[in-house]
Every structure is written in C-alpha cells, then in structure tokens.
Design a protein around this motif. Structure first.
Motif, PDB file in Angstrom:
ATOM      1  N   MET A  43      26.597  30.152   3.676  1.00 57.77           N
ATOM      2  CA  MET A  43      25.978  31.343   4.245  1.00 57.77           C
ATOM      3  C   MET A  43      25.204  31.012   5.527  1.00 57.77           C
ATOM      4  O   MET A  43      25.101  31.843   6.413  1.00 57.77           O
ATOM      5  CB  MET A  43      25.016  31.968   3.225  1.00 57.77           C
ATOM      6  N   ASP A  44      24.654  29.797   5.603  1.00 62.75           N
ATOM      7  CA  ASP A  44      23.840  29.379   6.747  1.00 62.75           C
ATOM      8  C   ASP A  44      24.255  27.977   7.179  1.00 62.75           C
ATOM      9  O   ASP A  44      23.723  26.984   6.696  1.00 62.75           O
ATOM     10  CB  ASP A  44      22.357  29.399   6.358  1.00 62.75           C
ATOM     11  N   PRO A  45      25.235  27.865   8.102  1.00 62.81           N
ATOM     12  CA  PRO A  45      25.741  26.556   8.522  1.00 62.81           C
ATOM     13  C   PRO A  45      24.707  25.672   9.228  1.00 62.81           C
ATOM     14  O   PRO A  45      24.959  24.502   9.462  1.00 62.81           O
ATOM     15  CB  PRO A  45      26.879  26.898   9.483  1.00 62.81           C
ATOM     16  N   ALA A  46      23.541  26.191   9.542  1.00 63.54           N
ATOM     17  CA  ALA A  46      22.525  25.402  10.233  1.00 63.54           C
ATOM     18  C   ALA A  46      21.827  24.413   9.305  1.00 63.54           C
ATOM     19  O   ALA A  46      21.081  23.554   9.763  1.00 63.54           O
ATOM     20  CB  ALA A  46      21.494  26.332  10.866  1.00 63.54           C
ATOM     21  N   LEU A  47      22.061  24.523   8.002  1.00 66.27           N
ATOM     22  CA  LEU A  47      21.436  23.598   7.063  1.00 66.27           C
ATOM     23  C   LEU A  47      22.022  22.194   7.244  1.00 66.27           C
ATOM     24  O   LEU A  47      23.227  22.022   7.365  1.00 66.27           O
ATOM     25  CB  LEU A  47      21.640  24.075   5.623  1.00 66.27           C
ATOM     26  N   THR A  48      21.165  21.195   7.246  1.00 62.89           N
ATOM     27  CA  THR A  48      21.578  19.818   7.537  1.00 62.89           C
ATOM     28  C   THR A  48      21.639  18.991   6.252  1.00 62.89           C
ATOM     29  O   THR A  48      21.114  19.396   5.210  1.00 62.89           O
ATOM     30  CB  THR A  48      20.560  19.159   8.485  1.00 62.89           C
ATOM     31  N   PRO A  49      22.247  17.801   6.325  1.00 60.01           N
ATOM     32  CA  PRO A  49      22.242  16.905   5.166  1.00 60.01           C
ATOM     33  C   PRO A  49      20.822  16.508   4.737  1.00 60.01           C
ATOM     34  O   PRO A  49      20.566  16.293   3.551  1.00 60.01           O
ATOM     35  CB  PRO A  49      23.020  15.689   5.638  1.00 60.01           C
ATOM     36  N   ALA A  50      19.905  16.417   5.662  1.00 53.36           N
ATOM     37  CA  ALA A  50      18.515  16.119   5.303  1.00 53.36           C
ATOM     38  C   ALA A  50      17.929  17.261   4.475  1.00 53.36           C
ATOM     39  O   ALA A  50      17.154  17.020   3.544  1.00 53.36           O
ATOM     40  CB  ALA A  50      17.685  15.891   6.555  1.00 53.36           C
ATOM     41  N   ALA A  51      18.312  18.484   4.800  1.00 54.67           N
ATOM     42  CA  ALA A  51      17.856  19.637   4.029  1.00 54.67           C
ATOM     43  C   ALA A  51      18.446  19.585   2.621  1.00 54.67           C
ATOM     44  O   ALA A  51      17.779  19.958   1.651  1.00 54.67           O
ATOM     45  CB  ALA A  51      18.245  20.934   4.721  1.00 54.67           C
ATOM     46  N   LYS A  52      19.675  19.089   2.515  1.00 53.03           N
ATOM     47  CA  LYS A  52      20.310  18.958   1.209  1.00 53.03           C
ATOM     48  C   LYS A  52      19.550  17.951   0.347  1.00 53.03           C
ATOM     49  O   LYS A  52      19.265  18.226  -0.824  1.00 53.03           O
ATOM     50  CB  LYS A  52      21.766  18.509   1.356  1.00 53.03           C
ATOM     51  N   ASP A  53      19.204  16.813   0.922  1.00 51.48           N
ATOM     52  CA  ASP A  53      18.452  15.798   0.177  1.00 51.48           C
ATOM     53  C   ASP A  53      17.109  16.346  -0.288  1.00 51.48           C
ATOM     54  O   ASP A  53      16.699  16.124  -1.424  1.00 51.48           O
ATOM     55  CB  ASP A  53      18.243  14.548   1.035  1.00 51.48           C
ATOM     56  N   SER A  54      16.449  17.061   0.587  1.00 54.10           N
ATOM     57  CA  SER A  54      15.156  17.646   0.255  1.00 54.10           C
ATOM     58  C   SER A  54      15.309  18.703  -0.845  1.00 54.10           C
ATOM     59  O   SER A  54      14.501  18.757  -1.772  1.00 54.10           O
ATOM     60  CB  SER A  54      14.531  18.267   1.495  1.00 54.10           C
ATOM     61  N   PHE A  55      16.337  19.533  -0.745  1.00 57.87           N
ATOM     62  CA  PHE A  55      16.593  20.578  -1.724  1.00 57.87           C
ATOM     63  C   PHE A  55      16.841  19.967  -3.105  1.00 57.87           C
ATOM     64  O   PHE A  55      16.278  20.420  -4.109  1.00 57.87           O
ATOM     65  CB  PHE A  55      17.804  21.413  -1.283  1.00 57.87           C
ATOM     66  N   ILE A  56      17.659  18.920  -3.154  1.00 55.31           N
ATOM     67  CA  ILE A  56      17.978  18.271  -4.424  1.00 55.31           C
ATOM     68  C   ILE A  56      16.753  17.561  -4.992  1.00 55.31           C
ATOM     69  O   ILE A  56      16.468  17.645  -6.179  1.00 55.31           O
ATOM     70  CB  ILE A  56      19.175  17.312  -4.261  1.00 55.31           C
ATOM     71  N   ARG A  57      16.005  16.883  -4.140  1.00 61.89           N
ATOM     72  CA  ARG A  57      14.798  16.183  -4.590  1.00 61.89           C
ATOM     73  C   ARG A  57      13.791  17.171  -5.185  1.00 61.89           C
ATOM     74  O   ARG A  57      13.221  16.939  -6.251  1.00 61.89           O
ATOM     75  CB  ARG A  57      14.183  15.400  -3.434  1.00 61.89           C
ATOM     76  N   ASP A  58      13.588  18.298  -4.501  1.00 64.34           N
ATOM     77  CA  ASP A  58      12.658  19.315  -5.004  1.00 64.34           C
ATOM     78  C   ASP A  58      13.162  19.937  -6.313  1.00 64.34           C
ATOM     79  O   ASP A  58      12.388  20.183  -7.232  1.00 64.34           O
ATOM     80  CB  ASP A  58      12.446  20.413  -3.958  1.00 64.34           C
ATOM     81  N   GLY A  59      14.456  20.171  -6.389  1.00 63.32           N
ATOM     82  CA  GLY A  59      15.034  20.743  -7.607  1.00 63.32           C
ATOM     83  C   GLY A  59      14.911  19.801  -8.791  1.00 63.32           C
ATOM     84  O   GLY A  59      14.617  20.227  -9.911  1.00 63.32           O
ATOM     85  N   LEU A  60      15.125  18.510  -8.559  1.00 65.39           N
ATOM     86  CA  LEU A  60      14.993  17.545  -9.645  1.00 65.39           C
ATOM     87  C   LEU A  60      13.535  17.354 -10.044  1.00 65.39           C
ATOM     88  O   LEU A  60      13.233  17.120 -11.220  1.00 65.39           O
ATOM     89  CB  LEU A  60      15.630  16.209  -9.254  1.00 65.39           C
ATOM     90  N   ALA A  61      12.627  17.462  -9.101  1.00 63.15           N
ATOM     91  CA  ALA A  61      11.193  17.383  -9.427  1.00 63.15           C
ATOM     92  C   ALA A  61      10.803  18.571 -10.309  1.00 63.15           C
ATOM     93  O   ALA A  61      10.021  18.421 -11.259  1.00 63.15           O
ATOM     94  CB  ALA A  61      10.363  17.362  -8.153  1.00 63.15           C
ATOM     95  N   GLU A  62      11.360  19.732 -10.005  1.00 58.42           N
ATOM     96  CA  GLU A  62      11.103  20.913 -10.833  1.00 58.42           C
ATOM     97  C   GLU A  62      11.705  20.726 -12.228  1.00 58.42           C
ATOM     98  O   GLU A  62      11.107  21.096 -13.234  1.00 58.42           O
ATOM     99  CB  GLU A  62      11.701  22.150 -10.165  1.00 58.42           C
ATOM    100  N   TYR A  63      12.896  20.125 -12.278  1.00 60.42           N
ATOM    101  CA  TYR A  63      13.558  19.862 -13.557  1.00 60.42           C
ATOM    102  C   TYR A  63      12.731  18.901 -14.418  1.00 60.42           C
ATOM    103  O   TYR A  63      12.650  19.055 -15.628  1.00 60.42           O
ATOM    104  CB  TYR A  63      14.953  19.282 -13.321  1.00 60.42           C
ATOM    105  N   ASP A  64      12.110  17.905 -13.785  1.00 59.50           N
ATOM    106  CA  ASP A  64      11.327  16.918 -14.533  1.00 59.50           C
ATOM    107  C   ASP A  64      10.185  17.564 -15.312  1.00 59.50           C
ATOM    108  O   ASP A  64       9.778  17.047 -16.348  1.00 59.50           O
ATOM    109  CB  ASP A  64      10.775  15.841 -13.594  1.00 59.50           C
ATOM    110  N   GLY A  65       9.666  18.668 -14.841  1.00 59.50           N
ATOM    111  CA  GLY A  65       8.590  19.353 -15.542  1.00 59.50           C
ATOM    112  C   GLY A  65       9.066  20.508 -16.408  1.00 59.50           C
ATOM    113  O   GLY A  65       8.253  21.243 -16.969  1.00 59.50           O
ATOM    114  N   SER A  66      10.368  20.677 -16.532  1.00 57.99           N
ATOM    115  CA  SER A  66      10.904  21.847 -17.230  1.00 57.99           C
ATOM    116  C   SER A  66      10.891  21.685 -18.746  1.00 57.99           C
ATOM    117  O   SER A  66      10.773  20.588 -19.287  1.00 57.99           O
ATOM    118  CB  SER A  66      12.337  22.120 -16.770  1.00 57.99           C
ATOM    119  N   MET A  67      11.038  22.806 -19.423  1.00 59.08           N
ATOM    120  CA  MET A  67      11.090  22.825 -20.883  1.00 59.08           C
ATOM    121  C   MET A  67      12.374  22.162 -21.386  1.00 59.08           C
ATOM    122  O   MET A  67      12.373  21.517 -22.434  1.00 59.08           O
ATOM    123  CB  MET A  67      11.006  24.269 -21.382  1.00 59.08           C
TER     124      MET A  67
END
Length: 93
Positions: A43-67
């Motif tokens: 949807m937004d081709p301006a997203l970079t591989p660095a944004a992908k790493d950050s997105f995944i890191r943040d998502g996994l950090a959220e997962y670590d605290g999940s139920m």
C-alpha cells in the motif's frame, strides 16, 4: 523414590515441550508480522527495510508481554495438576 524419578523425567519432558512451543509460537508471530508488513508495503512503497526491522522488533516486543506467551506456561501446570488430582482421587475415594 520411583515417584521422584517420574517427576524429574516429567519436568525434563515438559521443559523440552515448553521450549519447542515457545520457539514455534515466536516464529509464527514473526511470520505474521512479516506478512503484515509486506501488505502495508504494497500500500505504501516508501517503507524501507529498516522500517521492516523496526516493525518486526516492536511487534515481537509486544508479543513478549502478551497473554499468549504466558499461556504456554500451562505446559507445566496442567499435567502436574492432572496427576495430583488423579492421585488425590485414587487415595481418598
């Protein structure tokens, strides 16, 4: 003595199952995040591989605290509770 040996073996097996489930669950979450990022990138081709790493890191950090992650600990609780219930029932009924 036999019961203690049984408990030690049970805890070893439960630990192996717990580690395998934890790894599988984390990898499944990572795949889901990668798929979600790729859909956003379409949807937004301006997203970079660095944004992908950050997105995944943040998502996994959220997962670590999940139920969901905490529920995997039931691998230890359920079998021991079931064995305790069976022993109690057999001895007191």
């Amino acid at each position: 003595m036999v019961f203690i040996r049984f408990l030690v073996i049970l805890l070893i097996v439960q630990t192996v199952v717990f580690v395998c489930l934890s790894i599988y669950s984390r990898l499944a979450r990572r795949e889901k995040l990668e798929t979600e990022f790729e859909a956003r990138r379409a949807m937004d081709p301006a997203l970079t591989p660095a944004a992908k790493d950050s997105f995944i890191r943040d998502g996994l950090a959220e997962y670590d605290g999940s139920m969901r992650r905490k529920l995997i600990l039931l691998v230890y609780v359920v079998p021991i509770a079931a064995i305790g219930t069976i022993i109690y029932t057999v001895n007191h009924m």
